[in-house]
Design an enzyme around this catalytic site. Structure first.
Site, PDB file in Angstrom:
ATOM      1  CG  PHE A 122       7.530  59.150 -53.043  1.00  0.00           C
ATOM      2  CD1 PHE A 122       8.783  58.504 -53.208  1.00  0.00           C
ATOM      3  CD2 PHE A 122       6.826  59.427 -51.773  1.00  0.00           C
ATOM      4  CE1 PHE A 122       9.291  57.832 -52.096  1.00  0.00           C
ATOM      5  CE2 PHE A 122       7.420  58.773 -50.686  1.00  0.00           C
ATOM      6  CZ  PHE A 122       8.649  57.943 -50.764  1.00  0.00           C
ATOM      7  CD  GLN A 235      -0.608  59.073 -45.743  1.00  0.00           C
ATOM      8  OE1 GLN A 235       0.450  58.950 -45.350  1.00  0.00           O
ATOM      9  NE2 GLN A 235      -1.170  59.662 -46.818  1.00  0.00           N
ATOM     10  CG  HIS A 237       2.930  53.905 -45.712  1.00  0.00           C
ATOM     11  ND1 HIS A 237       3.243  53.004 -46.555  1.00  0.00           N
ATOM     12  CD2 HIS A 237       3.917  54.920 -45.956  1.00  0.00           C
ATOM     13  CE1 HIS A 237       4.496  53.330 -47.395  1.00  0.00           C
ATOM     14  NE2 HIS A 237       4.713  54.662 -47.031  1.00  0.00           N
ATOM     15  CG  LEU A 251       7.289  53.206 -43.765  1.00  0.00           C
ATOM     16  CD1 LEU A 251       5.626  53.223 -43.644  1.00  0.00           C
ATOM     17  CD2 LEU A 251       7.804  54.525 -44.007  1.00  0.00           C
ATOM     18  CD  GLU A 254       4.650  56.702 -51.640  1.00  0.00           C
ATOM     19  OE1 GLU A 254       4.187  57.010 -50.446  1.00  0.00           O
ATOM     20  OE2 GLU A 254       4.089  57.091 -52.742  1.00  0.00           O
ATOM     21  NE  ARG A 285       2.654  57.586 -48.356  1.00  0.00           N
ATOM     22  CZ  ARG A 285       3.786  58.195 -47.865  1.00  0.00           C
ATOM     23  NH1 ARG A 285       3.123  58.834 -46.536  1.00  0.00           N
ATOM     24  NH2 ARG A 285       5.061  58.117 -47.978  1.00  0.00           N
ATOM     25  CG  HIS A 350       2.928  56.616 -42.249  1.00  0.00           C
ATOM     26  ND1 HIS A 350       3.984  56.028 -42.005  1.00  0.00           N
ATOM     27  CD2 HIS A 350       3.281  57.527 -43.486  1.00  0.00           C
ATOM     28  CE1 HIS A 350       5.113  56.755 -42.484  1.00  0.00           C
ATOM     29  NE2 HIS A 350       4.626  57.659 -43.391  1.00  0.00           N
ATOM     30  NE  ARG A 385       2.369  62.746 -44.784  1.00  0.00           N
ATOM     31  CZ  ARG A 385       3.534  61.962 -45.035  1.00  0.00           C
ATOM     32  NH1 ARG A 385       4.589  62.596 -45.739  1.00  0.00           N
ATOM     33  NH2 ARG A 385       3.827  60.527 -44.585  1.00  0.00           N
TER      34      ARG A 385
HETATM   35  C1  FAD Z   1       9.167  55.251 -40.711  1.00  0.00           C
HETATM   36  C2  FAD Z   1       8.645  56.637 -41.332  1.00  0.00           C
HETATM   37  C3  FAD Z   1       9.137  57.441 -42.531  1.00  0.00           C
HETATM   38  C4  FAD Z   1       8.619  58.366 -43.198  1.00  0.00           C
HETATM   39  N1  FAD Z   1       9.262  58.962 -44.223  1.00  0.00           N
HETATM   40  C5  FAD Z   1       8.723  60.192 -44.699  1.00  0.00           C
HETATM   41  C6  FAD Z   1       9.534  60.542 -45.903  1.00  0.00           C
HETATM   42  O1  FAD Z   1      10.359  60.074 -46.671  1.00  0.00           O
HETATM   43  N2  FAD Z   1       9.073  61.809 -46.284  1.00  0.00           N
HETATM   44  C7  FAD Z   1       8.265  62.550 -45.571  1.00  0.00           C
HETATM   45  O2  FAD Z   1       7.917  63.794 -46.103  1.00  0.00           O
HETATM   46  N3  FAD Z   1       7.718  62.291 -44.475  1.00  0.00           N
HETATM   47  C8  FAD Z   1       7.949  61.015 -44.067  1.00  0.00           C
HETATM   48  N4  FAD Z   1       7.329  60.307 -42.701  1.00  0.00           N
HETATM   49  C9  FAD Z   1       6.723  61.245 -42.146  1.00  0.00           C
HETATM   50  C10 FAD Z   1       7.434  62.418 -41.270  1.00  0.00           C
HETATM   51  O3  FAD Z   1       8.752  61.711 -40.997  1.00  0.00           O
HETATM   52  C11 FAD Z   1       6.870  63.061 -40.047  1.00  0.00           C
HETATM   53  O4  FAD Z   1       5.531  63.419 -40.414  1.00  0.00           O
HETATM   54  C12 FAD Z   1       7.757  64.217 -39.706  1.00  0.00           C
HETATM   55  O5  FAD Z   1       9.064  63.818 -39.527  1.00  0.00           O
HETATM   56  C13 FAD Z   1       7.116  64.694 -38.371  1.00  0.00           C
HETATM   57  O6  FAD Z   1       8.056  65.806 -37.802  1.00  0.00           O
HETATM   58  P1  FAD Z   1       7.669  66.876 -36.927  1.00  0.00           P
HETATM   59  O7  FAD Z   1       8.698  67.735 -36.545  1.00  0.00           O
HETATM   60  O8  FAD Z   1       6.313  67.172 -36.909  1.00  0.00           O
HETATM   61  O9  FAD Z   1       7.602  65.900 -35.381  1.00  0.00           O
HETATM   62  P2  FAD Z   1       8.722  64.691 -34.968  1.00  0.00           P
HETATM   63  O10 FAD Z   1       9.810  64.881 -35.956  1.00  0.00           O
HETATM   64  O11 FAD Z   1       7.994  63.712 -34.571  1.00  0.00           O
HETATM   65  O12 FAD Z   1       9.283  65.556 -33.532  1.00  0.00           O
HETATM   66  C14 FAD Z   1       8.447  65.631 -32.378  1.00  0.00           C
HETATM   67  C15 FAD Z   1       9.146  66.089 -31.287  1.00  0.00           C
HETATM   68  O13 FAD Z   1       8.021  66.498 -30.352  1.00  0.00           O
HETATM   69  C16 FAD Z   1       8.702  65.599 -28.956  1.00  0.00           C
HETATM   70  N5  FAD Z   1       7.606  65.766 -28.059  1.00  0.00           N
HETATM   71  C17 FAD Z   1       6.293  65.116 -28.332  1.00  0.00           C
HETATM   72  N6  FAD Z   1       5.858  65.308 -27.141  1.00  0.00           N
HETATM   73  C18 FAD Z   1       6.289  65.862 -26.275  1.00  0.00           C
HETATM   74  C19 FAD Z   1       5.963  66.470 -25.122  1.00  0.00           C
HETATM   75  N7  FAD Z   1       4.977  66.054 -24.405  1.00  0.00           N
HETATM   76  N8  FAD Z   1       6.792  67.201 -24.546  1.00  0.00           N
HETATM   77  C20 FAD Z   1       8.156  67.261 -24.975  1.00  0.00           C
HETATM   78  N9  FAD Z   1       8.413  67.052 -26.156  1.00  0.00           N
HETATM   79  C21 FAD Z   1       7.700  66.312 -26.864  1.00  0.00           C
HETATM   80  C22 FAD Z   1       9.375  64.699 -29.312  1.00  0.00           C
HETATM   81  O14 FAD Z   1      10.269  64.286 -28.449  1.00  0.00           O
HETATM   82  C23 FAD Z   1      10.118  65.003 -30.819  1.00  0.00           C
HETATM   83  O15 FAD Z   1      11.128  65.601 -30.452  1.00  0.00           O
HETATM   84  C24 FAD Z   1       7.792  59.122 -42.472  1.00  0.00           C
HETATM   85  C25 FAD Z   1       7.450  58.812 -41.187  1.00  0.00           C
HETATM   86  C26 FAD Z   1       7.761  57.451 -40.444  1.00  0.00           C
HETATM   87  C27 FAD Z   1       7.055  57.104 -39.345  1.00  0.00           C
END
Ligand code: FAD
Length: 571
Positions: A122, A235, A237, A251, A254, A285, A350, A385
């Site tokens: 990556f 960021q 992407h 998306l 990558e 990125r 992203h 990142r």
């Molecule tokens: C398409 C895509 C592909 C990606 N691929 C990768 C990858 O391959 N590798 C990598 O390292 N990263 C990747 N990323 C980035 C990564 O997926 C995210 O940064 C990461 O999943 C964020 O996780 P989190 O637990 O912080 O939040 P999330 O998984 O977004 O969870 C947030 C949670 O908070 C809840 N929430 C939000 N606001 C409220 C509220 N007001 N009240 C109650 N609940 C709320 C939501 O419902 C959800 O349950 C990718 C991102 C995208 C968009």
């Protein structure tokens, strides 16, 4: 105005059920705490489920020379040294163990010939480091964490949105929210709160982010007195879909470049040769995104203003095995067979490097009892990142936040919930129904997205950022008069009216920080200040609340100990 609402009490309340929230919940439960997890969407549907390419961890299964030091160095270099070095160290050291643990809990990763977890290349990673499940890694991660959490006995409140954090004096005391389906209010009382609500991408019009990414956690924490850090680092992407218009921004992982995908412009030139001849498509990125943007802007873009990304030189069988989602995505959404020809791609908003400022060891913010992890927290990634470092971030700091939150809950008495705060939160939620005039939340959201896309985008300058801030202020005034029709029963316009408040807060924080940082670094590119500035290399931007005003200040970047400096300086 007073309405009956249900109340729940937990030692630890976790807001968000993505990778960070679920990993925090598992750890807090393991420490004996009673845990409630609240999420806006259904359990299992958090944004993490969309993660594709993999989890970065120096397991050395494919490249034997890899170790935590190299991962640490790559992360610090990728973040242009604005990272919290201690977070980067912990992350690099603990990621392999967190991935092994995930495997023990049932995650089925792709394998090497000798049966170890397979790792892929990556951008910005020296070695093949991303543990993956085809291009559906997030799905496997969420499935595993969810199974484990449910098995251990977490209480889940799904389709429930938090709109305000409650305080008892200076400390966090609970949260106020509503059930999205019924619109009824709910109050949580908790000794510790972990914010794990993810990012802010829905404030831009072209984004890879899901509907949940409205910056709620960062805005709620800010309103409760927590500091935000590095908010200028958003960021973009390099590879989102550009055509057809309805799918713009989705998306293109990558992993396509990790598996050997090649970028060309309309003249067939492999243009990365001019931007980063050493790393080419696997440059970081920020560099690839600016390269594609520049090619298009200077007239060398594709028909729809992007670049071509081609993986069709690999066998069709290989592409379908390693990139199944990409194959289906392009087949179904763009009528393109990626085993036969190139994809059209362009930058998409992203990931948020900035967020709630936390302590590296405990993930606690400056508000006692308020913790943050995952994309909602700042520090690990600095100015940019590296791909794959988010999923490992969720596991490493989710676990740490859960452990510290449980410990904190053991040490403090039960907080009191202040009825006035609940009344105020109720009043705020009901106000849009009671106004005579006012605008629709959809119109204001559309204009905010255009503002952020046009003035606080991939390339920035003084004039645009000032204009952006001015527009955000005008949008704030419009949002204060937003009007909602209909009832509280599943009313998306009403939900958006509240989300708008969060998006406006984080947008202002991004624009203000971006205007202040007069240099280009990582994801922050100033046309009027195109170079690094020595002074700014030592400073993080900090946003805090001063009454109703947003205050910006700077804090010195933490000094790295000499043995770690030696590591980052090695070739
Ligand atoms: C398409 C895509 C592909 C990606 N691929 C990768 C990858 O391959 N590798 C990598 O390292 N990263 C990747 N990323 C980035 C990564 O997926 C995210 O940064 C990461 O999943 C964020 O996780 P989190 O637990 O912080 O939040 P999330 O998984 O977004 O969870 C947030 C949670 O908070 C809840 N929430 C939000 N606001 C409220 C509220 N007001 N009240 C109650 N609940 C709320 C939501 O419902 C959800 O349950 C990718 C991102 C995208 C968009």
């Amino acid at each position: 105005m007073t309405e009956k609402y249900e109340t729940h009490e937990h030692d630890v309340l976790i807001i968000g059920a993505g990778g960070a929230g679920l990993r925090a919940a598992i750890e807090a439960l393991a420490q004996g705490a009673s845990v409630g997890v609240v999420c806006k969407s259904l359990l299992g549907k958090a944004h993490t489920v969309m993660a594709e390419g993999g989890i970065a961890a120096a397991m050395a299964n494919v490249d034997r020379k890899d170790d935590w030091r190299t991962h640490f160095r790559d992360t610090m270099r990728g973040g242009k040294f604005l990272n919290n070095w201690r977070m980067a160290q912990i992350h690099a050291q603990e990621s392999p163990e967190r991935v092994r643990e995930l495997e023990q809990w049932g995650a089925l990763f792709d394998r090497t010939q000798d049966g170890n977890i397979l790792q892929r290349a990556f951008g910005g990673h020296t070695f093949k480091r991303l543990c993956h499940v085809g291009d559906r890694t997030g799905l496997e991660m969420i499935r595993t964490l969810q199974d484990r959490g449910v098995h251990l006995g977490i209480d889940v409140y799904m389709e429930c949105a938090i709109t305000r954090l409650l305080k008892d004096g200076d400390r966090a005391a609970g949260a106020f929210g509503y059930w999205r389906e019924s619109g009824r209010f709910i109050v949580f009382k908790a000794k510790s709160i972990v914010v794990a609500t993810g990012g802010i991408g829905k404030a831009w019009s072209i984004t890879s982010n899901s509907w949940e990414y409205t910056g709620d956690g960062m805005a709620l924490a800010y309103e409760a007195g927590a500091e935000l850090m590095d908010m200028e680092f958003v960021q973009f992407h390099p590879t989102g879909m550009v055509w057809p218009p309805g799918v713009q921004g989705i998306l293109v992982t990558e992993a396509v470049r990790g598996e050997g995908g090649i970028l060309t412009n309309k003249d067939g030139e492999r243009f990365m040769q001019r931007y980063d001849p050493e790393k080419m498509e696997l440059s970081t990125r920020d560099v690839v995104a600016r390269a594609i943007y520049t090619e298009a802007k200077e007239g060398r873009g594709t028909e729809h203003g992007g670049a071509y990304l081609d993986i069709s030189h690999k066998s069709a069988e290989y592409v379908k095995k390693k990139l199944p989602s990409m194959y289906h995505q392009f087949r179904e959404l763009a009528d393109v067979d990626i085993t036969k020809g190139p994809m059209e791609v362009g930058p998409t908003c992203h990931y948020m490097m900035g967020g709630i400022r936390v302590d590296a060891e405990t993930a606690q913010s400056n508000v006692p009892g308020l913790f943050a992890a995952g994309e909602a927290a700042a520090g690990l990634h600095g100015a940019n990142r590296l791909g794959g470092n988010s999923l490992s971030d969720l596991l490493v700091f989710g676990r740490r936040a859960g452990a510290a939150a449980a410990k904190h809950a053991q040490q403090v008495s039960a907080p009191a919930v202040d009825d006035d705060q609940v009344k105020e939160a109720t009043r705020e939620m009901l106000a849009p129904f009671e106004r005579g005039g006012g605008e629709s939340s959809y119109d204001i959201h559309h204009d905010l997205q255009e503002t952020m896309q046009n003035y606080v985008g991939i390339f920035r300058n003084d004039e645009d950022l000032k204009r952006g801030l001015h527009e955000i202020q005008k949008l704030r005034e419009r949002a204060a008069r937003v009007r909602v029709e209909g009832s509280r029963l599943f009313n998306p316009g009403w939900h958006l009216a509240r989300d708008l408040k969060s998006m406006l807060t984080v947008s202002e924080a991004v624009a203000l920080s971006a205007l202040e940082r007069k240099e280009s670094r990582g994801a922050h590119s100033r046309i009027d200040f195109p170079n690094y500035d020595e002074q700014w290399s030592k400073l993080n931007n900090i946003i805090s609340r001063d009454g109703e005003a947003m205050r910006l200040s700077q804090a010195p970047v933490l000094e790295m100990p000499p043995e770690l400096k030696e590591i980052v300086e090695q070739q």
